[in-house]
Design an enzyme around this catalytic site. Sequence first.
Site, PDB file in Angstrom:
ATOM      1  N   LYS A  31      -6.278  -9.042  -6.370  1.00 27.88           N
ATOM      2  CA  LYS A  31      -7.483  -9.128  -5.585  1.00 27.88           C
ATOM      3  C   LYS A  31      -8.433  -8.237  -6.334  1.00 27.88           C
ATOM      4  O   LYS A  31      -7.986  -6.999  -6.407  1.00 27.88           O
ATOM      5  CB  LYS A  31      -7.008  -8.838  -4.443  1.00 27.88           C
ATOM      6  CG  LYS A  31      -7.987  -8.645  -3.336  1.00 27.88           C
ATOM      7  CD  LYS A  31      -7.243  -8.343  -1.881  1.00 27.88           C
ATOM      8  CE  LYS A  31      -8.356  -7.621  -0.986  1.00 27.88           C
ATOM      9  NZ  LYS A  31      -7.869  -7.113   0.210  1.00 27.88           N
ATOM     10  N   LYS A  51       0.967  -1.281  -0.130  1.00 24.48           N
ATOM     11  CA  LYS A  51       0.115  -0.145   0.001  1.00 24.48           C
ATOM     12  C   LYS A  51       0.908   1.259  -0.179  1.00 24.48           C
ATOM     13  O   LYS A  51       0.404   2.421  -0.243  1.00 24.48           O
ATOM     14  CB  LYS A  51      -0.974  -0.007   1.125  1.00 24.48           C
ATOM     15  CG  LYS A  51      -2.308  -1.108   0.984  1.00 24.48           C
ATOM     16  CD  LYS A  51      -3.222  -0.627   1.800  1.00 24.48           C
ATOM     17  CE  LYS A  51      -4.594  -1.552   1.354  1.00 24.48           C
ATOM     18  NZ  LYS A  51      -5.534  -1.604   2.269  1.00 24.48           N
ATOM     19  N   LYS A  85     -11.928  -3.112  -3.098  1.00 23.96           N
ATOM     20  CA  LYS A  85     -13.094  -2.039  -3.099  1.00 23.96           C
ATOM     21  C   LYS A  85     -12.173  -0.691  -3.279  1.00 23.96           C
ATOM     22  O   LYS A  85     -12.836   0.196  -3.805  1.00 23.96           O
ATOM     23  CB  LYS A  85     -13.529  -2.085  -2.000  1.00 23.96           C
ATOM     24  CG  LYS A  85     -12.972  -1.941  -0.595  1.00 23.96           C
ATOM     25  CD  LYS A  85     -13.970  -1.823   0.583  1.00 23.96           C
ATOM     26  CE  LYS A  85     -13.441  -2.363   1.849  1.00 23.96           C
ATOM     27  NZ  LYS A  85     -12.350  -2.295   2.354  1.00 23.96           N
TER      28      LYS A  85
HETATM   29  P1  ATP Z   1      -9.604  -3.641  -0.051  1.00 23.59           P
HETATM   30  O1  ATP Z   1      -8.302  -3.905  -0.549  1.00 23.59           O
HETATM   31  O2  ATP Z   1     -10.642  -4.169  -0.682  1.00 23.59           O
HETATM   32  O3  ATP Z   1      -9.620  -2.410   0.602  1.00 23.59           O
HETATM   33  P2  ATP Z   1      -9.567  -5.004   2.464  1.00 23.59           P
HETATM   34  O4  ATP Z   1      -8.595  -6.371   2.570  1.00 23.59           O
HETATM   35  O5  ATP Z   1      -9.138  -3.781   3.050  1.00 23.59           O
HETATM   36  O6  ATP Z   1      -9.471  -4.618   1.041  1.00 23.59           O
HETATM   37  P3  ATP Z   1     -11.928  -5.287   3.829  1.00 23.59           P
HETATM   38  O7  ATP Z   1     -13.431  -5.064   3.012  1.00 23.59           O
HETATM   39  O8  ATP Z   1     -11.671  -4.538   4.914  1.00 23.59           O
HETATM   40  O9  ATP Z   1     -11.358  -5.152   2.629  1.00 23.59           O
HETATM   41  O10 ATP Z   1     -11.684  -6.784   4.220  1.00 23.59           O
HETATM   42  C1  ATP Z   1     -12.465  -7.337   4.818  1.00 23.59           C
HETATM   43  C2  ATP Z   1     -12.209  -8.864   4.487  1.00 23.59           C
HETATM   44  O11 ATP Z   1     -12.637  -9.168   3.319  1.00 23.59           O
HETATM   45  C3  ATP Z   1     -10.723  -8.983   4.903  1.00 23.59           C
HETATM   46  O12 ATP Z   1     -10.759 -10.360   5.730  1.00 23.59           O
HETATM   47  C4  ATP Z   1     -10.392  -9.466   3.671  1.00 23.59           C
HETATM   48  O13 ATP Z   1      -9.266 -10.450   3.582  1.00 23.59           O
HETATM   49  C5  ATP Z   1     -11.454  -9.945   2.863  1.00 23.59           C
HETATM   50  N1  ATP Z   1     -11.420  -9.676   1.363  1.00 23.59           N
HETATM   51  C6  ATP Z   1     -11.477  -8.527   0.694  1.00 23.59           C
HETATM   52  N2  ATP Z   1     -11.375  -8.332  -0.379  1.00 23.59           N
HETATM   53  C7  ATP Z   1     -11.311  -9.918  -0.888  1.00 23.59           C
HETATM   54  C8  ATP Z   1     -11.047 -10.725  -1.944  1.00 23.59           C
HETATM   55  N3  ATP Z   1     -11.178 -10.130  -3.093  1.00 23.59           N
HETATM   56  N4  ATP Z   1     -11.082 -11.855  -1.895  1.00 23.59           N
HETATM   57  C9  ATP Z   1     -11.284 -12.615  -0.715  1.00 23.59           C
HETATM   58  N5  ATP Z   1     -11.334 -11.806   0.547  1.00 23.59           N
HETATM   59  C10 ATP Z   1     -11.511 -10.570   0.624  1.00 23.59           C
END
Ligand code: ATP
Length: 326
Positions: free
Chosen positions: A192, A111, A195
């Site tokens: 991945k 990041k 969001k």
């Molecule tokens: P982002 O990169 O989307 O901002 P994040 O990991 O910060 O992602 P969160 O929504 O806070 O996103 O994550 C919540 C949970 O969902 C975490 O446990 C994360 O590992 C899981 N998660 C998020 N995106 C994915 C994905 N594409 N596939 C599987 N698990 C996911």
Amino acid sequence: MKKILTGLQPSGELTLGSLIGGISGSIRYQDMYDSYIFVPDMHAITVEQDPKLLKERIRKNVALYIACGLDPNKNTIYIQSENLYHANLSWILECTTYMGEASRMTQFKEKSRNKENISVGLFTYPILMASDILLYSPDLVPTGIDQKQHVELARDIATRFNNKYGETFKIPEPMIPLVGAKIKDLQDPTKKMSKSSENPKGIIYLLDEENVVRKKIMSAVTDSDGKIFYDEENKPGISNLLTIYACLKEISIEDAVEHFKDSNYGGLKKEVADVVVEKLNDIQNKYNEIINSNLIDEILDRDIKKVNEEAKEKYEEVRNKVGLGR
Ligand code: ATP
Ligand code: LTN
């Protein structure tokens, strides 16, 4: 009763990845475990946020948790920043964490790569996450694979603290879904579905309209081989579609492959779109029912009292052991 705890950042609109990797673990286990799910809003401000949008998303997240199937009578649902003990414990844990181990966090490296003006909070974020977890002594923390390293850090910090000050924290286990640990971006299936990515075409948001969802899935990047089988490395696009199908149908990848053995890419995409649309329809109907109701505030008011008391007890124990205060 065993306890599970997880949270999804309100740093962007929740996606199909958030549902499959984040929320569905808690849904699956809500009948068997004492389940805590919260909105880590303080984590979201480690990067730039628009205050108005952030506030809206916090409420949306809570509504989506419930709309996705988390039963407020079986779950404790709360907002991180409403409980002051998270940040307080985090400070003590920061003083229990070594620079070396914090510097090994791969998410921070990703990041912060090629960015200027990175906040210190982005660096210390895994320690705040350790605090979120250790305050409530969960047995299991359901997350996507990308968060596993952070849960492991929480385990290391807890073990070090226990060794130094005596048994205080329960050591949590990460719980990673077997299938669908990582849902990939539809336009770039090597990364991945996130969001916070820039290109919305590769991301299915939980509140996307049906025609948008269908369009995104029908234009998902695949390959020119024409055969449907699972091979993450050589066929990331097709493997991702199979994973989404298997997760939403709650079947194995093998069964999904078998189901599509006489199909072509167009047929596969159409069926994946059908199951996603069906799932999102259910979620959106429920979401629309509750987003403007009093239910959300009633649940948050009820549960913040409970978690405040629980966190206070753990925090006071820690504060005393460390020798702070009178
Ligand atoms: P982002 O990169 O989307 O901002 P994040 O990991 O910060 O992602 P969160 O929504 O806070 O996103 O994550 C919540 C949970 O969902 C975490 O446990 C994360 O590992 C899981 N998660 C998020 N995106 C994915 C994905 N594409 N596939 C599987 N698990 C996911
Ligand atoms: N860092 C996580 C969100 C998160 C979390 C937590 C998950 C913050 N605190 C505690 C589980 C337990 C993320 O970005 N997905």
